[in-house]
Design an enzyme around this catalytic site. Sequence first.
Site, PDB file in Angstrom:
ATOM      1  CB  SER A   1       2.983   0.209  -3.411  1.00  0.00           C
ATOM      2  OG  SER A   1       3.202   0.152  -2.047  1.00  0.00           O
TER       3      SER A   1
ATOM      4  CG  ASP B   1       0.119   0.828   1.210  1.00  0.00           C
ATOM      5  OD1 ASP B   1      -0.418  -0.152   1.756  1.00  0.00           O
ATOM      6  OD2 ASP B   1       1.154   0.745   0.539  1.00  0.00           O
TER       7      ASP B   1
ATOM      8  CG  ASP C   1       0.475  -2.750  -1.632  1.00  0.00           C
ATOM      9  OD1 ASP C   1       0.573  -1.734  -0.918  1.00  0.00           O
ATOM     10  OD2 ASP C   1       1.443  -3.429  -1.999  1.00  0.00           O
TER      11      ASP C   1
ATOM     12  CG  ASP D   1       3.054  -2.630   1.388  1.00  0.00           C
ATOM     13  OD1 ASP D   1       2.326  -1.614   1.365  1.00  0.00           O
ATOM     14  OD2 ASP D   1       4.023  -2.785   0.622  1.00  0.00           O
TER      15      ASP D   1
END
Lengths: 452, 458
Positions: free
Chosen positions: A101, A245, A247, A249
């Site tokens: 993340s 970010d 990933d 999300d």
Amino acid sequence: MARREHNLKIGVSGIRGVVGDFLTPGLAAAFAQAFATYVGAGRVVLGRDTRGSGPMIEHAVACGLMASGCEVVRVGVLPTPTIQIYVGATGARGGIAVTASHNPPEYNALKLFNVEGLFFNHYERAELLDIYHQSVFTQAENAQIQGQRDESGAAPRVHLDRVLRHVDAEAIRRANFRVALDAVNGAGAVLTPGFLREDLGCDLRAIAIDPTQPFPREAEPRPDTLGDLSRLVAESGAVIGFGQDPDGDRLAVADETGRVLDNDDVLALVTDAVLARTPGNVVVNLTTSSVIDDVATWHGCRVFRTPVGEANVVETMLAVDAVIGGEGSNGGIIFPGVHLCRDSYTGMAFLLARLVETGLKVSALAARLPRYYRRAGKAPFAHGRLGAVLPRLEEHFTAAAADRSDGLKLSFEDGWVHLRASNTEPLLRVAVESRTESRADALYREVMELLG
Amino acid sequence: MSPRPFLRVSPVGLRGVVGPGLTAAHVLDFAAAFATLLEKPGPVVLGRDPRASGVMIREGVVASLLACGRDAIDLGIVPTPVIQHAISRLDAAGGISIGASHNTAEWNALKFLGPGGSYLSSAEADELLDIYHLRKFAFAPWDRVGQLRLVSDGIDRYLDTLAEVYDFAALSRFRVVVDCCNGTSALLLRRINERFGTTFVLINEKLEGVRFAHDPATTRDTVGLQLAPLVRPLNADAGFLFDVDSDRVALADETGEAVSEELVLALLADYLLPRGPGKIVVTNLSTTALVDWVAEQHGGRVVRARVGRQAAIDALAGYRPEQIALAGEGTGAVMLPRFRFIYDGIAAMLAVLSMIHERGQTLSQILGSYPRYTILKGVVPLKTQRIPALLMRLRDRYAEREGGAADTSDGLRVAWEDRWFHVRVSQTEPIVRVICEQRGEAPEELFAALMDEVRRLA
């Protein structure tokens, strides 16, 4: 006990660590075998973000999944919400995203999703962890090994089409907004440019959209890490700037002047947009700004607070049938109409739709929000010290209402203080909010002094 | 019924029944140990046979190689000799072959290959085991993790080399039936037909992951199942059968007669010894005495090592390469000097065909020119630990009292002028092997007596 560097953490949030001597392929494969043993033989969706160690961990996870009889559905480099939605939409047993993340590039981790594509809840996580520790895994024989298939082409559309159902895409396309994007060379780099350009008809000015390159900035999208995006917005004359970010999300937003909004305010803008259409319950974590309460009050709606962590917010959203939720400070917007997961794409689409509906600029929309001043910091966290520290704070702030559901939150008439031990790092996180800047500063100083 | 939980970790590598025996954890640790062992810089080449578990094992091998900072080059499903060829061609640090060769489908294994595609020496293999057991692997820091590359021309580049050695234009006059046993040889032979206009008629050519058409062992019995009966109806000059990863070969002659697996090495010794310069045939204690007869005809000699690939490698290491004519076992596994001393069933088949071509004789004519030896092979499950006592008894009886020459370097081998026997415990399975051979008729009586004795004590 002495404080140690936690370069590897195996716990209820899964497995996370620095790649090399800490997060090894053997650990990743064993964890994947525990996962496969828990969810049972069947399809498991596997994808990742762009960090360099991703393919290595992905191979290890695929090995573990197959060794325990799961069919591995590879979707390649994709945002975490896209992977989650594909799990839920395709009848998979579960899914795994190889991503740390917003953590720095030396980290990697596994995010684990259940049959619905939701983060494992408390019970699921505990049971999985038991299987991992018992190390008694399903060991598939040759004839039970199912192999793997590539569905990387199919997954993005499932996600994006779902988002587009909730906005007037045609109106957004007609507006032909000039939009700036910083995808941090992350998983968003493969999806976001097409989404903004083709699906939403934007005139896109993008940086950091090469998934083969390293992260050009700190991975967490915050006002202090998005200088390049600010400049891009200002120079290109974009009406809005989006920062993702690695990933995909989390979402950060810059207004048309290039000023990056507080992430809490982004959630507030989206919450306002959702509640204006469909009033209902709102769920946020304890550290999210009170601005959410104010916005909910405008629409006569109720706010529920949960401990920090996406899984906690999602669990409560399910329980109270919430229409919107999220985690303010870290840029997580959760809209159940698309999926019960943090999704930057829903955020982008809703904000662009809001610009069309209101005809206002982002700065003007943000200016309508009640103003709060926030301070956040970290204090070294020593085991066994919390028991002494928290009562000291409680006794010091006698006028406050205390909430002990995740660390300690002390609420006053004009603000609040929240202290909690980080799940992922050996730190005590301190957040303070108030209606005035001077009160926020004073409160923050006071707390930090009490923490020594 | 579940397969029994078998796993064998040995200097030859890792081999077992996938699931109850061989697990992902073994694969990851062994591949990491191998990457830690390698000193030469460069990528590591891998390939696999078509077993269903091969994909799982490949993922684990790739993960560990990348984690140790090695780039991995995956050739996909290819014969083991193709992997060895690619290691040499790409100047790689080494390679890993994923496949259980002549074992049934529920098995799998890792074979480790050094620079140049050679097998590991015993010293290297021992060190690999030490690293594996210590579990201290040389993982690279996060920003030095390796990358995977897929390479699809492994077979074609290997064929380039075959074409330098063998005269495909001449060999294309033959019609040859091949039982691929659902393994990797099919990919290669199909391509040879396309490129060189040869006529290899393939049966069991579909790659299978779970069920092979028959036991993939390269023996006369398996040749007799489907291959041999097809040779005459198809009017073929010969029939060949490969194991799943194509490192071993067995054959049938043009009359449809299944040939003993023992004869492959003897046949090739007869072909290669006169071509020189090598005069030494390296084989093991269990292989037919016909090899000695053939060597004698050409002024060569036989060096007999303990059974197993590792012993053959160690024996070869004691000679200069040009001293060696060839090396191999009575299992259809043959190494040719021209092919860097690796077991290569395809190269062995092409050598046999070249021999037929150059001699202008049929396969049955060539084989018919050799004296007849009859070999009997038996297997007894190993249940006790009384093997030393068993071997002492046999030695007492046959060497001391019946005047045979005893060799105890690998179990017990006792030889007389015209017959010999060998009793040993398998390295790969919990069984005792009994092998007995006689010039002329089968040594039925001796064999029966041995089997009785072994059954009583094993």
